[in-house]
Motif scaffolding. Sequence first.
Motif, PDB file in Angstrom:
ATOM      1  N   ILE A  37     -24.871  15.008   3.174  1.00 46.43           N
ATOM      2  CA  ILE A  37     -24.280  16.278   1.645  1.00 46.43           C
ATOM      3  C   ILE A  37     -25.422  17.428   1.411  1.00 46.43           C
ATOM      4  O   ILE A  37     -25.266  18.148   0.361  1.00 46.43           O
ATOM      5  CB  ILE A  37     -23.058  15.459   0.618  1.00 46.43           C
ATOM      6  N   ASN A  62     -28.654  17.784  -3.488  1.00 44.62           N
ATOM      7  CA  ASN A  62     -27.758  16.364  -3.056  1.00 44.62           C
ATOM      8  C   ASN A  62     -28.777  15.207  -2.202  1.00 44.62           C
ATOM      9  O   ASN A  62     -28.182  14.765  -1.421  1.00 44.62           O
ATOM     10  CB  ASN A  62     -26.780  16.504  -2.326  1.00 44.62           C
ATOM     11  N   ARG A  67     -24.916  12.823  -4.755  1.00 42.47           N
ATOM     12  CA  ARG A  67     -24.448  13.573  -5.226  1.00 42.47           C
ATOM     13  C   ARG A  67     -24.939  14.422  -6.734  1.00 42.47           C
ATOM     14  O   ARG A  67     -25.392  13.634  -7.885  1.00 42.47           O
ATOM     15  CB  ARG A  67     -22.626  13.847  -5.219  1.00 42.47           C
TER      16      ARG A  67
END
Length: 103
Positions: A37, A62, A67
Amino acid sequence: MVASVAGVFLETVAGKAGPLPVDVCFSCAGGARYEGIQVWVMVKYGKDKWGGDNFPVTMMFNDGERRGALQVAHDNTLRTPIGIPMIQVVQARMFSLCRKPKA
């Protein structure tokens, strides 16, 4: 700093700037087969002495596959002036995602 579909903008005590000219990389963290991510956004500051884009500031969204984590790195090898607002962002270095304010 505000990152959205409209672009990346800086909002600091020194003022507001943007949208910044950027280059986005979705596989810089792990190569062509990377499926994580993390997204790298390199801020352009003109051309280097060889005619290529000069990217002295990199924003790693990220960061570390976490996240909402954001790390800002500064490569001052070419001594490119980046301006007071970006210097403030670079000095802070680590950020996290803010929640949208309730209407």
